[in-house]
Design a protein around this motif. Sequence first.
Motif, PDB file in Angstrom:
ATOM      1  N   ILE A  31       5.142   6.132  14.040  1.00 51.74           N
ATOM      2  CA  ILE A  31       5.697   5.969  15.698  1.00 51.74           C
ATOM      3  C   ILE A  31       4.989   7.011  16.285  1.00 51.74           C
ATOM      4  CG2 ILE A  31       7.364   5.481  17.165  1.00 51.74           C
ATOM      5  CD1 ILE A  31       8.974   4.673  14.503  1.00 51.74           C
TER       6      ILE A  31
ATOM      7  N   PHE B  64       2.788  17.054   7.473  1.00 50.87           N
ATOM      8  CA  PHE B  64       2.007  15.789   6.596  1.00 50.87           C
ATOM      9  C   PHE B  64       2.635  15.584   5.415  1.00 50.87           C
ATOM     10  CE2 PHE B  64      -1.009  17.865   9.324  1.00 50.87           C
ATOM     11  CZ  PHE B  64      -1.641  16.715  10.086  1.00 50.87           C
TER      12      PHE B  64
ATOM     13  N   SER C 199       2.355  11.804   5.788  1.00 55.83           N
ATOM     14  CA  SER C 199       1.226  11.509   6.889  1.00 55.83           C
ATOM     15  C   SER C 199      -0.092  12.193   6.396  1.00 55.83           C
ATOM     16  CB  SER C 199       1.369  11.352   8.203  1.00 55.83           C
ATOM     17  OG  SER C 199       1.742  12.883   8.298  1.00 55.83           O
TER      18      SER C 199
ATOM     19  N   LEU D 206       9.052  22.107  10.005  1.00 56.95           N
ATOM     20  CA  LEU D 206       9.867  22.567  11.249  1.00 56.95           C
ATOM     21  C   LEU D 206      10.992  23.376  10.705  1.00 56.95           C
ATOM     22  CD1 LEU D 206       9.915  19.446  13.440  1.00 56.95           C
ATOM     23  CD2 LEU D 206       9.300  21.618  14.043  1.00 56.95           C
TER      24      LEU D 206
ATOM     25  N   PHE E 183      10.239  12.976  16.161  1.00 62.21           N
ATOM     26  CA  PHE E 183      10.303  11.903  15.505  1.00 62.21           C
ATOM     27  C   PHE E 183      10.188  12.813  13.697  1.00 62.21           C
ATOM     28  CE2 PHE E 183       7.248  10.483  18.726  1.00 62.21           C
ATOM     29  CZ  PHE E 183       7.856   9.345  18.799  1.00 62.21           C
ATOM     30  N   ALA E 184       9.999  13.884  13.587  1.00 65.50           N
ATOM     31  CA  ALA E 184       9.794  14.506  12.096  1.00 65.50           C
ATOM     32  C   ALA E 184      11.139  14.265  11.415  1.00 65.50           C
ATOM     33  CB  ALA E 184       9.459  15.947  12.180  1.00 65.50           C
ATOM     34  N   GLY E 185      11.120  13.627  10.074  1.00 60.45           N
ATOM     35  CA  GLY E 185      12.170  13.346   9.478  1.00 60.45           C
ATOM     36  C   GLY E 185      11.627  12.471   8.133  1.00 60.45           C
ATOM     37  N   PHE E 186      12.538  12.617   7.308  1.00 57.68           N
ATOM     38  CA  PHE E 186      12.358  11.555   6.220  1.00 57.68           C
ATOM     39  C   PHE E 186      13.051  10.346   6.503  1.00 57.68           C
ATOM     40  CE2 PHE E 186      12.148  15.373   2.917  1.00 57.68           C
ATOM     41  CZ  PHE E 186      10.992  15.386   3.236  1.00 57.68           C
ATOM     42  N   LYS E 187      12.453   9.235   6.103  1.00 54.04           N
ATOM     43  CA  LYS E 187      12.944   7.730   6.743  1.00 54.04           C
ATOM     44  C   LYS E 187      13.334   6.733   5.674  1.00 54.04           C
ATOM     45  CE  LYS E 187       8.741   5.836   7.547  1.00 54.04           C
ATOM     46  NZ  LYS E 187       7.843   4.826   8.251  1.00 54.04           N
TER      47      LYS E 187
ATOM     48  N   ASN F 142      16.395  18.091   5.001  1.00 50.09           N
ATOM     49  CA  ASN F 142      15.180  18.046   5.786  1.00 50.09           C
ATOM     50  C   ASN F 142      15.495  17.554   7.331  1.00 50.09           C
ATOM     51  OD1 ASN F 142      12.211  18.156   6.435  1.00 50.09           O
ATOM     52  ND2 ASN F 142      12.293  15.861   6.362  1.00 50.09           N
TER      53      ASN F 142
ATOM     54  N   SER G 212      18.237   5.225  15.378  1.00 52.83           N
ATOM     55  CA  SER G 212      17.903   4.045  14.478  1.00 52.83           C
ATOM     56  C   SER G 212      19.207   2.997  14.828  1.00 52.83           C
ATOM     57  CB  SER G 212      17.866   4.368  12.944  1.00 52.83           C
ATOM     58  OG  SER G 212      17.821   3.386  12.433  1.00 52.83           O
TER      59      SER G 212
ATOM     60  N   PHE H 237      15.127  -0.621  16.656  1.00 55.33           N
ATOM     61  CA  PHE H 237      15.299  -1.622  15.797  1.00 55.33           C
ATOM     62  C   PHE H 237      14.117  -1.587  14.490  1.00 55.33           C
ATOM     63  CE2 PHE H 237      19.622  -3.407  17.158  1.00 55.33           C
ATOM     64  CZ  PHE H 237      19.753  -2.493  17.991  1.00 55.33           C
TER      65      PHE H 237
HETATM   66  P1  NAD Z   1       6.668   8.589   9.390  1.00 60.07           P
HETATM   67  O1  NAD Z   1       7.195   9.279   8.039  1.00 60.07           O
HETATM   68  O2  NAD Z   1       5.568   7.806   9.287  1.00 60.07           O
HETATM   69  O3  NAD Z   1       6.705   9.779  10.378  1.00 60.07           O
HETATM   70  C1  NAD Z   1       7.372  10.925  10.155  1.00 60.07           C
HETATM   71  C2  NAD Z   1       6.501  12.318  10.296  1.00 60.07           C
HETATM   72  O4  NAD Z   1       7.448  13.469  10.291  1.00 60.07           O
HETATM   73  C3  NAD Z   1       5.550  12.261   9.165  1.00 60.07           C
HETATM   74  O5  NAD Z   1       4.166  12.499   9.725  1.00 60.07           O
HETATM   75  C4  NAD Z   1       5.881  13.461   8.437  1.00 60.07           C
HETATM   76  O6  NAD Z   1       4.815  14.109   7.722  1.00 60.07           O
HETATM   77  C5  NAD Z   1       6.650  14.438   9.509  1.00 60.07           C
HETATM   78  N1  NAD Z   1       7.638  15.311   8.876  1.00 60.07           N
HETATM   79  C6  NAD Z   1       8.766  14.842   8.033  1.00 60.07           C
HETATM   80  N2  NAD Z   1       9.435  15.843   7.991  1.00 60.07           N
HETATM   81  C7  NAD Z   1       8.938  16.992   8.337  1.00 60.07           C
HETATM   82  C8  NAD Z   1       9.260  18.529   8.752  1.00 60.07           C
HETATM   83  N3  NAD Z   1      10.219  19.052   8.222  1.00 60.07           N
HETATM   84  N4  NAD Z   1       8.393  19.226   9.443  1.00 60.07           N
HETATM   85  C9  NAD Z   1       7.222  18.586  10.036  1.00 60.07           C
HETATM   86  N5  NAD Z   1       6.796  17.437   9.758  1.00 60.07           N
HETATM   87  C10 NAD Z   1       7.774  16.670   9.321  1.00 60.07           C
HETATM   88  O7  NAD Z   1       7.847   7.772  10.142  1.00 60.07           O
HETATM   89  P2  NAD Z   1       8.048   6.791  11.022  1.00 60.07           P
HETATM   90  O8  NAD Z   1       8.118   5.531  10.838  1.00 60.07           O
HETATM   91  O9  NAD Z   1       6.874   7.390  12.423  1.00 60.07           O
HETATM   92  O10 NAD Z   1       9.290   7.159  11.913  1.00 60.07           O
HETATM   93  C11 NAD Z   1       9.503   8.443  12.936  1.00 60.07           C
HETATM   94  C12 NAD Z   1      10.950   8.679  13.231  1.00 60.07           C
HETATM   95  O11 NAD Z   1      11.708   7.574  13.748  1.00 60.07           O
HETATM   96  C13 NAD Z   1      11.800   9.216  12.035  1.00 60.07           C
HETATM   97  O12 NAD Z   1      12.764  10.028  12.500  1.00 60.07           O
HETATM   98  C14 NAD Z   1      12.565   7.881  11.702  1.00 60.07           C
HETATM   99  O13 NAD Z   1      13.525   8.122  10.831  1.00 60.07           O
HETATM  100  C15 NAD Z   1      12.878   7.150  12.992  1.00 60.07           C
HETATM  101  N6  NAD Z   1      12.628   5.808  12.672  1.00 60.07           N
HETATM  102  C16 NAD Z   1      11.952   4.995  12.124  1.00 60.07           C
HETATM  103  C17 NAD Z   1      12.025   3.464  11.983  1.00 60.07           C
HETATM  104  C18 NAD Z   1      10.925   2.894  11.271  1.00 60.07           C
HETATM  105  O14 NAD Z   1      11.420   1.644  10.802  1.00 60.07           O
HETATM  106  N7  NAD Z   1       9.874   3.149  11.016  1.00 60.07           N
HETATM  107  C19 NAD Z   1      13.114   3.113  12.429  1.00 60.07           C
HETATM  108  C20 NAD Z   1      14.123   3.916  13.111  1.00 60.07           C
HETATM  109  C21 NAD Z   1      14.005   5.231  13.152  1.00 60.07           C
END
Ligand code: NAD
Length: 339
Positions: free
Chosen positions: A12, A33, A36, A59, A80-84, A99, A124, A177
């Motif tokens: 995203i 990364f 990603s 971060l 956006f950064a986080g595990f998902k 994280n 979310s 969503f």
């Molecule tokens: P994604 O995993 O593709 O992107 C997250 C990015 O954050 C990745 O590039 C990862 O390398 C980076 N990252 C993770 N931890 C980090 C840290 N400690 N320091 C620096 N970088 C870090 O996920 P996405 O689908 O793009 O989602 C982005 C955000 O949206 C997340 O927070 C996720 O929880 C939230 N979200 C996603 C969805 C979905 O279905 N994709 C739905 C609701 C919410």
Amino acid sequence: MRVLVSGGAGYIGSHTVLALIEAGHDVVVVDDFSNSKPTVVGRLETLSGTHIPVHSFDLRDHDKTEHLFAQGGIDAVIHFAGFKAVGESVAKPLDYYTNNLDATFSLVRAMRRHDVRNLVFSSSATVYGDHAPLPFREDYEPLSASNPYGWTKVMIEQVLSDVARADDLKVALLRYFNPVGAHPSGTIGEDPQGIPNNLLPFIAQVAVGRRPKLSVFGDDYPTEDGTAERDYIHVEDLAAGHVAALEALGRIEEPVRAFNLGGGRGTSVLEMVRAFERASGREIPYEIVGRRAGDLAATWADTTRAAEELGWRATRSIDDMCADAWRWQSQNPDGYPDA
Ligand code: NAD
Ligand code: WQD
């Protein structure tokens, strides 16, 4: 504005980086990364025709985060950064709590120290828990979750609400969503590592021949065709929602405000399969299996608040989502290259 995009190399985040640049903002990315690939950055630079500064670090590293903010010039942050991954969060809860929460603490501490007051956070629809009535509305309480990943979102919403009030921050909590689709160029998109957890990337990998068939998790839900319904939103609409939220922060009176970003209607698993077959011209073999633990029968958003206060609504159809997801998948059957 000069916007720091944390997780800007992710699914995203990468689409939002482009939308920000197109809207005339400057962007700085921080990403470690962990989920990603650096090759996305070159593609973003080609699509946008600009150089994008990227800082590659975790971060949770307070010194590096502090150093980045100390360089100055940041007006706002989109975080956006986080595990998902929901399933992984059940297996490794500490990794998720550590994280997602520590990265947020580190970021917000640096924001406070350097007087950066505008924050847009990736929340979310999972925060509505198991009992919210349909359609989900932002004023529903109490928030809850059914897995550690979801709890990190509930907790971070609480932390940001408290900090915003105490420290005069402006925070938009964006409750996504089901984000799907890809940039219409087909050069950036969702690139799950390993077996996809989510429906659309799984269908796309079946269509391109990487997986033999889809398992449909349950056809005995109280929905029209018995399969579960979700509110899918094109990632390009979602990216536009971030730009709208960022630009609205100054107008919003409350220190913290939640917004649903969805299309406002449910689409079933089998409807998605049919739409993807139309988009790709390929048959998607599937079998019906048992329900997946923790799944709800149906979820969709009430999108009134985002329309009224952000002037934003989703415009792209399910067919658009599938066509763009297929363009990305067929042009990049194995996702992003390593180098
Ligand atoms: P994604 O995993 O593709 O992107 C997250 C990015 O954050 C990745 O590039 C990862 O390398 C980076 N990252 C993770 N931890 C980090 C840290 N400690 N320091 C620096 N970088 C870090 O996920 P996405 O689908 O793009 O989602 C982005 C955000 O949206 C997340 O927070 C996720 O929880 C939230 N979200 C996603 C969805 C979905 O279905 N994709 C739905 C609701 C919410
Ligand atoms: C959609 C529908 C499945 C895969 C998840 C997270 C949520 C949010 C978005 C981050 C469901 C069915 C799926 C498959 C299937 N993420 N399905 N076969 O579960 O609505 O939401 O992603 O915040 O927190 O829980 O999305 O794409 O996994 O599933 O039948 O192989 O497709 O049962 O009904 P979900 P999903």
